[in-house]
Write an enzyme that holds these catalytic residues in place. Structure first.
Site, PDB file in Angstrom:
ATOM      1  CE  LYS A 345      -2.556  -0.543   3.619  1.00 41.27           C
ATOM      2  NZ  LYS A 345      -1.836  -1.722   4.152  1.00 41.27           N
ATOM      3  CB  THR A 347       5.102   0.330  -2.827  1.00 43.84           C
ATOM      4  OG1 THR A 347       5.792  -0.243  -1.720  1.00 43.84           O
ATOM      5  CG2 THR A 347       6.058   0.443  -3.986  1.00 43.84           C
ATOM      6  NE  ARG A 369      -0.115   3.496   9.213  1.00 39.20           N
ATOM      7  CZ  ARG A 369      -0.252   2.232   9.595  1.00 39.20           C
ATOM      8  NH1 ARG A 369      -0.649   1.963  10.825  1.00 39.20           N
ATOM      9  NH2 ARG A 369       0.000   1.241   8.772  1.00 39.20           N
ATOM     10  CE  LYS A 380       5.298  -3.113   7.497  1.00 39.02           C
ATOM     11  NZ  LYS A 380       5.896  -2.113   6.654  1.00 39.02           N
ATOM     12  CB  ALA A 599      -2.923  -0.707  11.739  1.00 41.35           C
ATOM     13  CG  PHE A 630      -3.355  -4.090   9.028  1.00 35.05           C
ATOM     14  CD1 PHE A 630      -2.093  -4.500   8.607  1.00 35.05           C
ATOM     15  CD2 PHE A 630      -3.535  -3.858  10.380  1.00 35.05           C
ATOM     16  CE1 PHE A 630      -1.057  -4.689   9.511  1.00 35.05           C
ATOM     17  CE2 PHE A 630      -2.504  -4.050  11.293  1.00 35.05           C
ATOM     18  CZ  PHE A 630      -1.264  -4.465  10.847  1.00 35.05           C
ATOM     19  CG  PHE A 718       5.033  -9.154  -6.776  1.00 31.58           C
ATOM     20  CD1 PHE A 718       5.020  -7.775  -6.556  1.00 31.58           C
ATOM     21  CD2 PHE A 718       4.633  -9.973  -5.745  1.00 31.58           C
ATOM     22  CE1 PHE A 718       4.629  -7.250  -5.340  1.00 31.58           C
ATOM     23  CE2 PHE A 718       4.244  -9.447  -4.503  1.00 31.58           C
ATOM     24  CZ  PHE A 718       4.239  -8.081  -4.314  1.00 31.58           C
ATOM     25  CD1 TRP A 747       9.247  -2.248  -5.114  1.00 30.45           C
ATOM     26  CD2 TRP A 747       9.964  -3.509  -6.815  1.00 30.45           C
ATOM     27  NE1 TRP A 747      10.333  -2.970  -4.666  1.00 30.45           N
ATOM     28  CE2 TRP A 747      10.796  -3.756  -5.690  1.00 30.45           C
ATOM     29  CE3 TRP A 747      10.225  -4.198  -8.005  1.00 30.45           C
ATOM     30  CZ2 TRP A 747      11.853  -4.646  -5.712  1.00 30.45           C
ATOM     31  CZ3 TRP A 747      11.298  -5.090  -8.037  1.00 30.45           C
ATOM     32  CH2 TRP A 747      12.096  -5.317  -6.891  1.00 30.45           C
TER      33      TRP A 747
END
Length: 894
Positions: A345, A347, A369, A380, A599, A630, A718, A747
């Site tokens: 999200k 990205t 955020r 992460k 979240a 999320f 991807f 990306w």
């Protein structure tokens, strides 16, 4: 006439801007009250406010410059003038004045513009203008400037030559002065005539203009034969023209306060293949200086506070300045139910704004955020986006940034300390002793502090004199009577530390046996973080901080931060954290990073203030793209029902992020585990798994439609995704009610890879919007929970534990029943069971407990068990994070 015209112009400006109070500051460093009086009188006549800074005669240049620098940064001062001895008019002093405040037009910037002929873009010396105004016909005449050098001399020569005069300049002691004076038609005197220069050197009939500092002292004397002498008019005319310059400056200042079209210089990207690591990509780009970025997007100098080279706080005063500016379009990026790896999200958010601004030439702002240190060093890694769609510098984004989380930690723990300390003191002191300490005698007087008046009012005690309270009133005032078993306020730290999930406090002998069980939460789970994200002003934040309920008293009534007298101190600790932090994307487009509420147990969205400021800055045709936490069932639902209620903002479009990987998981693919290699089902084409998993995407589209907002599906592509899989997802998404569905390659390609998404978002934003909330706040707490469970999650019904029902009854009785609901639920499934993928149905949603964040303004039911303190894995991210001691570069951060 000049003063009257200036008065009329200023009156017109004030009619259009009723709050306008233009102020001219004059720095004076001599003992001449007459100059001060003339300026004051003209200012009053025109309608200007004048403040005189009277420095002692003989003040050094450094002392004068220090005063100038203070006034430069004063947003209430629109103009700055200098009345100094001749010896103080140095380049250092004159150029210390900001060109935009330089009403005397003596800085190098204003002089350079005058010389170049940019008369409309500069302020011209009032004294030089006065001289030229007094000399009506200059064509073909010879004008000699004597003792008029420096900035004034340069201005005079430029203006006189443009009027057709031939000019020469010399000093009183120059060789051949007598001949020069004899041949001049006009003599302009810039400094006092020495006694050894006789008046007879000036031929009869010559016009003499005296603009020296001694003009008002009566020291000048050029003889009665010069009947064309106009020296007495110069001073008054110059002051009038100074006021005229000030009015012009005020008009410019008003224009500078209004919204301006962006003049953004985007940064070029040269994507590599294969795509390097995020930190390598970040370091390969040279970001713009943040003050340059701020100026490009229309921020004023006094609206930013710079932290280093690449980040700055933005002051909330901007909201008042641009209050009449229409908002831009408001875009929310949400997602389908993700795998534990996340679906991108952030990205997508960054890729979309890079596409809008760098490739579509549309003003756009991303609002993200701030990541917690816990996940960054735990499992992460970074959270600044990824690949060629990220915020830079990414190591600064992911670490301390501007210290907001530290401020929240300090404020949270101050309140926690206040709770335990108050219980201890109340248990060991009499009412009288408590009162004498809480309301002490200072300098022979006993008085309540302002925050104590708030507690008195809440108790119904309408007295202001501490000596008039009865014993019963004193007891009510000093005894919060906190029930330790009901304390809900925990200490926090911004580190994943599982051993702090349950602790014992008060074991030292000095605590006199007051021992209780407590816990630590991660800092971003603090209610203060949720308040930071939802507040709309400093005043609103103070009010919310005061309302925070930390426990109940022994009668079952809530005890607040305001009761503990700590609200003001909390606000002081948060005074800088409330300002959003400005950063930039890889392509040089602006980003606000602000707030990072948990979240799961909070609403998981960035701040209302960042969104509001960004919506003003982008302008009516611009876009603000913000991100929900999320999946859409948690983050988006909370964004609409909680954040939009707090802000009053209406969303234009939802961008729903999906990946083939996550859809295959929902279609029955094997488990996806962070750190473990993906199974072949995820790296090879499998159209059946994709088709089966699209049920989750369809459900999330339906959830969006509940709120009446157009949805665009962004398929984050991807390299392992096949063209057939991509086409299948987009086709099913559009058939399921999405306005559009677009494959995105940001990306690997940056903004260029999200241009189609940007175009789809532009079109969707122009669709009819019928936004509505999911439930009415007036409904009972249980009904609001049931609506979310059934309509959003797809549950058959809810099941309340006795503890949950008891808390609901208590909150309803305490008057908190009309707050929105913030469900604390796993993000890995639409249900409460993380292992149930796709679209579970027929389940009963268990509510194990219900808690309240009264200051933030929501009730949060716990679905099952939710941990508010993550733990470190066997091999945390910190194994790979290091600092190069030579270059001071961070290594291994994503």
């Amino acid at each position: 006439k000049i003063a009257e015209n200036a008065r009329k112009s200023l009156a017109s400006l004030k009619r259009e801007n009723p709050q306008l109070e233009p102020t001219l500051a004059i720095i004076q460093a001599h003992n001449d009250p007459l100059v001060q009086e003339i300026n004051k009188n003209f200012a009053e006549e025109v309608g200007l406010r004048v403040i005189h800074i009277c420095l002692p005669e003989g003040s050094s240049k450094d002392e004068i410059v220090n005063e100038i620098l203070k006034l430069n940064e004063d947003p209430n001062v629109q103009g700055l003038a200098l009345d100094l001895p001749e010896s103080s008019y140095s380049s250092k002093v004159l150029n210390a004045v900001k060109p935009e405040k330089d009403v005397d037009g003596l800085s190098d910037v204003n002089l350079g513009r005058l010389v170049r002929g940019d008369a409309c873009d500069c302020l011209v010396s009032p004294t030089a203008c006065a001289v030229v105004e007094l000399l009506e016909d200059l064509d073909g005449k010879t004008v000699l400037l004597v003792g008029a050098g420096g900035a004034l001399g340069a201005s005079l020569q430029c203006l006189l030559q443009r009027r057709g005069a031939t000019t020469a300049s010399c000093q009183w002691k120059s060789h051949g002065l007598q001949s020069k004076l004899h041949h001049a038609d006009v003599v302009v005197v810039g400094s006092t005539k020495p006694d050894d220069v006789p008046v007879s050197w000036i031929k009869p009939g010559t016009t003499i203009i005296d603009c020296s500092r001694d003009l008002l002292s009566g020291k000048h004397n050029y003889g009665q034969q010069n009947n064309h002498a106009a020296e007495n008019a110069v001073c008054s005319l110059a002051v009038a023209m100074r006021m005229q310059n000030m009015v012009k400056n005020t008009e410019r200042w008003i224009k500078s306060q209004q919204f301006r079209k962006w003049d953004l210089r985007c940064l070029k990207l040269q994507p590599l293949s294969p795509v390097p690591s995020d930190i390598e990509i970040s370091r390969a780009q040279t970001p713009k200086a943040v003050d340059v970025l701020a100026k490009e997007i229309g921020l004023l100098t006094d609206e930013i506070e710079i932290y280093g080279q690449t980040k700055a706080k933005v002051r909330l005063s901007l909201l008042e300045r641009l209050k009449d500016q229409p908002d831009g379009k408001y875009v929310l990026v949400a997602g389908i139910t993700p795998t534990p790896l996340g679906e991108g999200k952030s990205t997508v958010t960054i890729g979309l704004v890079q596409a809008l601004t760098a490739h579509r030439n549309i003003n756009s702002f991303a609002c993200l955020r701030q990541p917690s240190q816990g996940p960054t060093f735990g499992v992460k890694g970074g959270a600044a986006g990824g690949g060629y769609a990220q915020v830079i510098p990414m190591e600064e984004f992911n670490l301390h940034l501007t210290g907001d989380i530290h401020a929240i930690t300090a404020a949270n723990n101050l309140l926690a300390a206040a709770i335990d300390a108050r219980i201890l003191h109340e248990s060991t002191q009499s009412d009288k002793a408590l009162y004498n300490r809480l309301v002490p005698v200072v300098n022979g007087m006993r008085g309540f502090s302002p925050i104590q008046f708030a507690r008195l009012r809440r108790l119904g005690i309408n007295k202001t004199d501490p000596g008039t309270l009865t014993e019963e009133e004193i007891s009510k005032f000093v005894r919060l009577d906190i029930d330790p078993s009901t304390i809900t306020w925990q200490r926090v730290v911004d580190t994943n530390d599982r051993f702090l999930r349950k602790i014992t406090v008060g074991q030292a002998n000095t605590e006199k046996g007051f021992v209780r069980q407590a816990q630590f939460d991660i800092a971003v789970a603090s209610e203060i973080m949720a308040i930071l994200a939802l507040t709309t002003s400093l005043e609103d934040m103070k009010e919310r901080l005061g309302k925070m309920v930390v426990a109940n008293d022994k009668k079952g009534e809530p005890v607040t931060a305001e009761d503990l007298g700590v609200t003001g101190a909390l606000a002081v600790l948060m005074k800088d954290a409330i300002k959003p932090t400005l950063m930039q994307t890889l392509e040089g487009t602006p980003v606000f990073v602000h707030a990072g509420p948990f979240a799961n147990i909070a609403h998981g969205n960035s701040s209302v203030l960042a969104d509001k400021i960004a919506l003003k800055l982008v302008g009516e045709k611009g876009f603000v793209v913000t991100e929900a936490g999320f999946g859409a069932d948690i983050g988006m639902e909370k964004f609409f029902n909680i954040k939009c209620r707090a802000s009053g903002l209406v969303p234009s479009v939802v961008v729903l992020v999906a990946t083939v990987r996550a859809l295959k998981m929902h279609g029955g693919g094997p488990n996806v585990t962070a750190g473990a290699p993906l199974k072949k089902e995820y790296t090879e084409e499998n159209l059946q798994l994709v088709a089966d998993g699209c049920c989750n995407l369809q459900k999330q589209i339906q959830i969006t439609q509940l709120f009446g907002v157009p949805v665009v599906v962004a398929l984050n592509v991807f390299k392992t995704d096949s063209p057939a899989e991509v086409d299948l997802v987009c086709e099913i998404a559009k058939q399921s009610g999405a306005f559009d569905a677009v494959p995105c390659n940001h990306w690997s390609d940056g903004g260029r890879g999200a241009v189609k998404l940007a175009q789809a978002v532009e079109k969707a934003a122009n669709q009819k919007n019928s936004f509505k909330y999911l439930y009415s706040l007036e409904l009972p707490i249980v009904e609001k929970i049931r609506i979310i469970a059934q309509k959003v999650y797809g549950a058959q019904d809810i099941e309340l534990s006795p503890a949950a029902q008891s808390q609901i009854d208590r909150y309803t009785r305490q008057g908190f029943g009309n707050l929105p609901i913030c469900m604390a639920k796993t993000h890995l499934s639409l249900s409460h069971q993380p292992e149930r993928k796709g679209v579970p149905t027929g389940f009963i949603l268990p509510i194990s407990d219900v808690r309240a964040s009264i200051g933030a303004g929501f009730i949060y039911p716990l679905v099952g068990t939710m941990s508010t303190m993550p733990g470190l894995p066997t091999r945390p991210c910190f194994y790979d994070i290091d600092l190069d001691p030579v270059t001071e570069q961070v290594k291994g951060l994503f």
